[in-house]
Write a protein that holds these residues in place. Structure first.
Motif, PDB file in Angstrom:
ATOM      1  N   TYR A 146      65.432  28.624  44.354  1.00 35.83           N
ATOM      2  CA  TYR A 146      64.455  29.048  43.349  1.00 35.83           C
ATOM      3  C   TYR A 146      63.746  30.356  43.707  1.00 35.83           C
ATOM      4  CZ  TYR A 146      61.086  26.308  46.247  1.00 35.83           C
ATOM      5  OH  TYR A 146      60.329  25.787  47.267  1.00 35.83           O
ATOM      6  N   GLU A 147      63.645  30.672  44.999  1.00 39.27           N
ATOM      7  CA  GLU A 147      63.028  31.947  45.379  1.00 39.27           C
ATOM      8  C   GLU A 147      63.906  33.126  44.972  1.00 39.27           C
ATOM      9  OE1 GLU A 147      60.471  32.450  49.012  1.00 39.27           O
ATOM     10  OE2 GLU A 147      61.661  30.724  49.647  1.00 39.27           O
ATOM     11  N   ASN A 151      62.676  35.948  42.367  1.00 35.68           N
ATOM     12  CA  ASN A 151      62.585  37.357  42.750  1.00 35.68           C
ATOM     13  C   ASN A 151      63.458  38.243  41.860  1.00 35.68           C
ATOM     14  OD1 ASN A 151      60.870  36.529  44.738  1.00 35.68           O
ATOM     15  ND2 ASN A 151      62.200  37.044  46.459  1.00 35.68           N
ATOM     16  N   LEU A 152      64.650  37.771  41.528  1.00 36.88           N
ATOM     17  CA  LEU A 152      65.524  38.539  40.652  1.00 36.88           C
ATOM     18  C   LEU A 152      64.901  38.669  39.265  1.00 36.88           C
ATOM     19  CD1 LEU A 152      68.100  40.065  40.038  1.00 36.88           C
ATOM     20  CD2 LEU A 152      69.252  37.873  39.622  1.00 36.88           C
ATOM     21  N   ALA A 153      64.325  37.601  38.763  1.00 39.00           N
ATOM     22  CA  ALA A 153      63.660  37.650  37.452  1.00 39.00           C
ATOM     23  C   ALA A 153      62.551  38.687  37.443  1.00 39.00           C
ATOM     24  CB  ALA A 153      63.106  36.279  37.088  1.00 39.00           C
ATOM     25  N   ASN A 154      61.783  38.746  38.535  1.00 39.79           N
ATOM     26  CA  ASN A 154      60.694  39.732  38.623  1.00 39.79           C
ATOM     27  C   ASN A 154      61.227  41.162  38.540  1.00 39.79           C
ATOM     28  OD1 ASN A 154      58.724  37.773  38.875  1.00 39.79           O
ATOM     29  ND2 ASN A 154      58.726  37.818  41.108  1.00 39.79           N
ATOM     30  N   LEU A 155      62.415  41.396  39.097  1.00 34.09           N
ATOM     31  CA  LEU A 155      62.985  42.743  39.119  1.00 34.09           C
ATOM     32  C   LEU A 155      63.530  43.174  37.760  1.00 34.09           C
ATOM     33  CD1 LEU A 155      64.904  42.813  42.530  1.00 34.09           C
ATOM     34  CD2 LEU A 155      62.832  44.067  41.946  1.00 34.09           C
ATOM     35  N   ALA A 164      65.746  37.326  32.394  1.00 30.68           N
ATOM     36  CA  ALA A 164      64.568  37.004  33.201  1.00 30.68           C
ATOM     37  C   ALA A 164      63.973  35.671  32.758  1.00 30.68           C
ATOM     38  CB  ALA A 164      63.532  38.113  33.080  1.00 30.68           C
ATOM     39  N   GLU A 165      63.911  35.462  31.447  1.00 31.65           N
ATOM     40  CA  GLU A 165      63.388  34.193  30.938  1.00 31.65           C
ATOM     41  C   GLU A 165      64.233  33.018  31.428  1.00 31.65           C
ATOM     42  OE1 GLU A 165      62.823  31.970  26.625  1.00 31.65           O
ATOM     43  OE2 GLU A 165      62.761  34.171  26.700  1.00 31.65           O
ATOM     44  N   GLU A 166      65.533  33.197  31.397  1.00 27.47           N
ATOM     45  CA  GLU A 166      66.460  32.149  31.858  1.00 27.47           C
ATOM     46  C   GLU A 166      66.250  31.857  33.353  1.00 27.47           C
ATOM     47  OE1 GLU A 166      71.201  31.965  32.868  1.00 27.47           O
ATOM     48  OE2 GLU A 166      70.573  33.195  31.174  1.00 27.47           O
ATOM     49  N   LEU A 167      66.114  32.911  34.157  1.00 25.89           N
ATOM     50  CA  LEU A 167      65.941  32.744  35.608  1.00 25.89           C
ATOM     51  C   LEU A 167      64.600  32.113  35.940  1.00 25.89           C
ATOM     52  CD1 LEU A 167      67.398  36.184  36.774  1.00 25.89           C
ATOM     53  CD2 LEU A 167      68.456  33.939  37.096  1.00 25.89           C
ATOM     54  N   TYR A 168      63.552  32.546  35.265  1.00 22.34           N
ATOM     55  CA  TYR A 168      62.228  31.941  35.490  1.00 22.34           C
ATOM     56  C   TYR A 168      62.265  30.453  35.162  1.00 22.34           C
ATOM     57  CZ  TYR A 168      59.582  36.355  36.021  1.00 22.34           C
ATOM     58  OH  TYR A 168      59.064  37.552  36.456  1.00 22.34           O
ATOM     59  N   GLY A 175      61.363  23.664  40.789  1.00 22.28           N
ATOM     60  CA  GLY A 175      60.148  23.306  41.513  1.00 22.28           C
ATOM     61  C   GLY A 175      59.194  24.431  41.855  1.00 22.28           C
ATOM     62  N   LEU A 176      59.486  25.680  41.475  1.00 21.80           N
ATOM     63  CA  LEU A 176      58.591  26.788  41.819  1.00 21.80           C
ATOM     64  C   LEU A 176      57.591  27.010  40.684  1.00 21.80           C
ATOM     65  CD1 LEU A 176      57.954  28.916  43.968  1.00 21.80           C
ATOM     66  CD2 LEU A 176      59.445  30.499  42.740  1.00 21.80           C
TER      67      LEU A 176
END
Length: 552
Positions: A146-147, A151-155, A164-168, A175-176
């Motif tokens: 999940y980290e 992190n990829l979503a943030n980039l 990004a929405e999918e990754l978040y 669990g994050l």
């Protein structure tokens, strides 16, 4: 990510090492260091203990000792995971170039944490593309980390919203909680407020003891947005802003809170919280030792007032200068260069002890204050106090509406330029039916080639192409009967002149254009505000504009 390397040890030292690991993971750093010291006195070449001690020393703030111990661990073993730990410490010490150089010496790129730490180094170096490439490789290897997903979503959140929405969402489901907060913030940003609020509510229910300032701040922002249409949410938004500020007194928290308070007419509290913006280092360096405080006595003092933020703010807040000037001996007001001719030529009601400048003089003042701080210093707390202060520029109103100015593009330097501006082609199309009874004149000083061609095709003169400053703008407005504009400084100027100003507002507009009891706070009946119902969609406001213009 730092890796203390859990390995099996035997005997009493093995038990001691396991205890040291437990202490380290529990954050009991001094106990961890004590255990490691005991082991190394008897076994000074134990590289795993040296590695753990190096990490513990860094956690204890002893950076040089930490790096020395990690180097010892590597020299004893030649294990590349110790190099990766060292590089991570260098990165955390704001030395990303050194960290990158060290990571490039790692031969086995499948070593644990190599790609993850390398991605963070590239992120710190603002090499976003290489950081993304690292995370994409990691997702192939560890799709449920999940980290990595977070992190990829943030980039990519600004360039690929859907991914990004999918990754978040996936990171949050794994669990994050922070991923859930970022997802809710993303939904809010793109005007999916109902989904955003549902997610915030879900996170709050699952973490009742949550004590996160960012959570309450972002939740409050979503509630504040929704309060544009559902005023009942004001109370909850207010409570959550206060929670965020109590946990961490960050200037941005106070600024957003103040905007909402002012929009709802809570002036005393709103202007007070707005003062926290001064912590953002916006005070000119030369004035920091001169700043006025609310308890200072300014009678018989020489005060310098400096501008802050945009041209529109300077025009609007100028109305507070005459009242402030009554309390002191003399005032020097610093305004933006394009505004200076206007201020020197056209401002009414300005006492003789007020002078305008475009640059800070070297002397002649004992105290300084921001123009935007005047209502707080003057203890403005009621709507009628603001209404009683007339706009500083007045001209005679006209009863005809045959010559109308148009202004469609906000300042390109504004972070909200995209939200505020409207495509010229769309505006011209909506005014087509009115050209039989009205003549339109463009007042835009910064037209691009496409806009120049559109104006020429529509046979509309662009008076703005000749503007050198705001006095030129004012003189052009005096020849017109009204103005159609988006949220920009010209709206403040035209409304201050008593000119009928038809203001096309984006959905989440600034508090300055809010109405209480059906009347604009600053410009009363001069300003006709027409607000979007759907973000970025101007069709309905333009239909309403057509109707208003046809009616008058």
């Amino acid at each position: 990510m730092l890796d203390p390397q859990k390995k099996s040890h035997t005997g009493s030292f093995g038990v001691l090492f396991q205890n040291a690991l437990k202490y380290y993971n529990a954050g009991e750093i001094h106990q961890c260091i004590t255990c490691c010291d005991i082991i190394l006195k008897s076994d000074p070449i134990n590289h795993e203990v040296c590695n753990l001690l190096g990490l513990a020393l860094f956690a204890d703030g002893k950076v040089e000792q930490s790096l020395g111990m990690l180097q010892k661990a590597y020299m004893l073993s030649r294990r590349e995971d110790y190099l990766i730990n060292t590089a991570e410490i260098l990165r955390r010490c704001y030395k990303p170039n050194e960290a990158l150089a060290l990571l490039k010496t790692v031969k086995n790129q499948h070593t644990q944490n190599f790609l993850f730490n390398l991605a963070k180094v590239y992120t710190d170096l603002q090499d976003t593309q290489k950081a993304i490439e690292c995370y994409e490789k990691l997702i192939q290897e560890t799709p449920h980390d999940y980290e990595v997903l977070f992190n990829l979503a943030n980039l990519i959140v600004e360039t690929n919203k859907e991914r990004a929405e999918e990754l978040y969402n996936k990171s949050y489901q794994l669990g994050l909680t922070e991923a859930g907060i970022n997802l809710a913030s993303l939904l809010c940003k793109h005007d999916r407020i109902e989904e955003s609020l549902q997610l915030y509510k879900s996170i709050e229910s699952a973490h009742k003891n949550r004590n996160s300032d960012s959570f309450y701040f972002n939740y409050a922002n979503a509630l504040a947005k929704e309060s544009f249409v559902n005023k009942a949410l004001f109370k909850q938004a207010k409570a959550y802003y206060k929670k965020a500020i109590k946990i961490k007194n960050h200037p941005f928290y106070s600024i957003n809170y103040s905007q909402m308070l002012l929009r709802f007419g809570f002036f005393k509290e709103g202007f007070k919280y707005a003062e926290d913006r001064l912590a953002l280092d916006i005070i000119p360096q030369i004035l920091k030792d001169y700043m006025l405080h609310s308890h200072d006595n300014i009678q018989d003092k020489d005060i310098l007032i400096f501008h802050e933020q945009g041209y529109g703010d300077t025009l609007m807040y100028a109305r507070f200068i005459p009242l402030f000037a009554k309390k002191c001996r003399s005032i020097k007001v610093i305004v933006q260069e394009p505004l200076l001719p206007l201020f020197n030529d056209s401002f009414l009601y300005m006492p003789k002890n007020v002078e305008f400048y475009s640059k800070i003089p070297q002397d002649g003042f004992s105290h300084a204050i921001s123009l935007l701080s005047l209502p707080y210093f003057l203890k403005i707390s009621r709507r009628d106090e603001i209404i009683s202060m007339l706009p500083p520029i007045q001209t005679n109103k006209k009863n005809r509406y045959t010559r109308i100015g148009i202004f469609w593009k906000s300042n390109f330097q504004s972070p909200l330029q995209r939200h505020k501006s409207i495509a010229l082609s769309l505006l011209l199309y909506s005014l087509k039916s009115l050209k039989r009874c009205c003549c339109f004149y463009a007042l835009q000083p910064d037209c691009d080639n496409n806009e120049i061609a559109l104006l020429k095709k529509s046979k509309i003169d662009n008076l703005g192409s000749h503007f050198k400053n705001f006095l030129d703008t004012k003189e052009a407005l005096q020849e017109l009967d009204g103005l159609i504009t988006v949220d920009s400084a010209i709206a403040h100027l035209a409304a201050s002149m008593g000119m009928p100003t038809f203001l096309l507002l984006h959905k989440y507009h600034d508090w300055r254009f809010s109405t209480l009891e059906g009347e604009n706070l600053f410009y009363r009946n001069n300003l006709y505000c027409i607000r979007q119902d759907i973000q970025y969609h101007w069709e309905k406001p333009l239909e309403e504009l057509q109707k208003v213009l046809k009616d008058i």
